[in-house]
Design a protein around this motif. Structure first.
Motif, short mmCIF file in Angstrom:
data_model
loop_
_atom_site.label_atom_id
_atom_site.label_comp_id
_atom_site.label_asym_id
_atom_site.label_seq_id
_atom_site.Cartn_x
_atom_site.Cartn_y
_atom_site.Cartn_z
N LEU A 1 0.83 -1.20 0.00
CA LEU A 1 0.00 0.00 0.00
C LEU A 1 0.87 1.25 0.00
N GLY A 2 1.91 1.23 0.81
CA GLY A 2 2.85 2.35 0.81
C GLY A 2 3.42 2.58 -0.58
N ASN B 1 1.26 11.29 -0.31
CA ASN B 1 2.43 11.20 0.57
C ASN B 1 2.01 10.81 1.99
N ARG B 2 0.92 11.41 2.46
CA ARG B 2 0.44 11.10 3.82
C ARG B 2 0.05 9.63 3.94
N LEU B 3 -0.65 9.13 2.94
CA LEU B 3 -1.10 7.74 2.98
C LEU B 3 0.08 6.77 2.83
N ALA B 4 1.03 7.12 1.98
CA ALA B 4 2.23 6.28 1.85
C ALA B 4 2.95 6.21 3.20
N GLU C 1 10.64 -3.34 12.46
CA GLU C 1 11.34 -2.06 12.43
C GLU C 1 12.30 -1.92 11.25
N GLN C 2 12.64 -3.03 10.60
CA GLN C 2 13.51 -2.93 9.42
C GLN C 2 12.84 -2.10 8.32
N ASN C 3 11.51 -2.03 8.35
CA ASN C 3 10.78 -1.23 7.37
C ASN C 3 10.91 0.27 7.61
N ALA C 4 11.67 0.66 8.62
CA ALA C 4 11.97 2.07 8.83
C ALA C 4 12.64 2.68 7.61
N PHE C 5 13.27 1.85 6.80
CA PHE C 5 13.92 2.33 5.57
C PHE C 5 12.98 3.19 4.75
N TYR C 6 11.72 2.75 4.59
CA TYR C 6 10.80 3.45 3.70
C TYR C 6 10.49 4.86 4.20
N LEU C 7 10.45 5.03 5.52
CA LEU C 7 10.21 6.35 6.09
C LEU C 7 11.43 7.25 5.89
N GLY C 8 12.61 6.68 6.09
CA GLY C 8 13.83 7.44 5.83
C GLY C 8 13.91 7.88 4.38
N ARG C 9 13.51 6.99 3.47
CA ARG C 9 13.55 7.34 2.05
C ARG C 9 12.60 8.49 1.73
N MET C 10 11.40 8.48 2.33
CA MET C 10 10.45 9.56 2.07
C MET C 10 10.99 10.90 2.53
N ILE C 11 11.66 10.92 3.68
CA ILE C 11 12.25 12.17 4.16
C ILE C 11 13.40 12.59 3.24
N PHE C 12 14.28 11.66 2.92
CA PHE C 12 15.44 11.94 2.09
C PHE C 12 15.03 12.49 0.72
N GLU C 13 13.95 11.95 0.17
CA GLU C 13 13.51 12.34 -1.17
C GLU C 13 12.44 13.43 -1.16
#
Length: 281
Positions: A83-84, A97-100, A112-124
């Motif tokens: 879904l993200g 962006n909010r829903l992702a 918690e390994q899925n924290a990557f996706y949140l870091g990517r959203m901030i980075f990009e």
């Protein structure tokens, strides 16, 4: 759900997958829908993936979201991630962006390994508006470090890029090596190569993509061949890139991956002109 009903739904799911393997998609979709309506989560996830990627059906994100949400509401990590991805790949706006972010965050609560996706959203620059670049990178770094230390490979590459931006070359190299050590699947090599190409590092990218292709062998995926072709193209090796693009297109057609095929064909027209579609078809 009692065991008898669960077995009935599992049987329906297995019949659906057998029909899908025979490319009888109308039958497969009908059986998957019956199983999903009965509460079988794997059928919900499969329908979501089929509709999002257009696997032997026309892509339909509304249907993908419908089924993935049902699965995510029952606690499926894979559905939350998908879904993200679905919202992340849609038209970029505040609501998508909010829903992702929301579904990636739910996936992180499960693992918690899925924290990557949140870091990517901030980075990009897909989350919040940071006035200060260093503040943005510092916030993203927290998520990437969490993911890296739990075994994610791609977080190491993002941390490498971030530390370079911050002028921290020693720590950049450390994170690069940590990410490399976490590589375990062909997709890890493919993701690294794809991202390095995006960051204008095709020479560094090429060995990773070639490693992915070597590991995949005859099971190589169209997207992996396309990424290889993209890397060759970026290296100005167009004579080698063009046949690989065409191979990825032919494999897309064989597997009837409609969303990816459309994307590659549009990209080829941008690169080689409108005549490419006529020649390659």
């Amino acid at each position: 759900m009692n065991k008898k009903k669960e077995k009935q739904l599992k049987d329906l799911y297995e019949q659906a997958m057998a029909a899908k393997d025979l490319h009888h998609m109308d039958e497969a979709i009908a059986l998957l829908t019956q199983a999903a309506d009965g509460g079988y989560q794997q059928a919900m996830l499969t329908l979501g993936v089929i509709y999002h990627w257009g696997l032997e059906v026309d892509p339909d994100d509304d249907k993908a979201i419908y089924w993935l949400k049902k699965d995510a509401d029952l606690g499926s990590e894979a559905a939350c991630i998908n879904l993200g991805h679905t919202y992340y790949d849609k038209e970029e706006n505040d609501e998508n962006n909010r829903l992702a972010w929301m579904y990636y965050e739910k996936a992180m609560e499960i693992d918690e390994q899925n924290a990557f996706y949140l870091g990517r959203m901030i980075f990009e620059d897909r989350w919040e508006n940071y006035d200060d670049e260093q503040q943005k990178l510092t916030e993203a770094k927290k998520y990437f470090l969490t993911s890296l230390l739990l075994g994610d490979a791609l977080s190491g590459l993002y941390l490498w890029q971030m530390e370079i931006k911050l002028g921290q070359t020693d720590s950049a190299e450390k994170y690069y090596r940590m990410g490399e050590k976490n590589m375990a699947q062909p997709s890890d090599y493919n993701n690294w190569g794809c991202k390095l190409c995006e960051w204008a590092e095709p020479e560094r990218a090429l060995p990773y993509i070639e490693k992915c292709l070597s590991l995949m062998g005859e099971n190589v995926k169209p997207i992996q061949l396309n990424n290889y072709a993209e890397c060759l193209y970026d290296l100005e090796r167009e004579d080698e890139a063009l046949p690989m693009f065409k191979k990825s297109i032919e494999l897309c057609k064989q597997k009837d991956e409609r969303r990816l095929l459309h994307y590659i064909m549009e990209d080829m027209k941008r690169k080689f002109g409108d005549n490419f579609q006529v020649e390659s078809m």
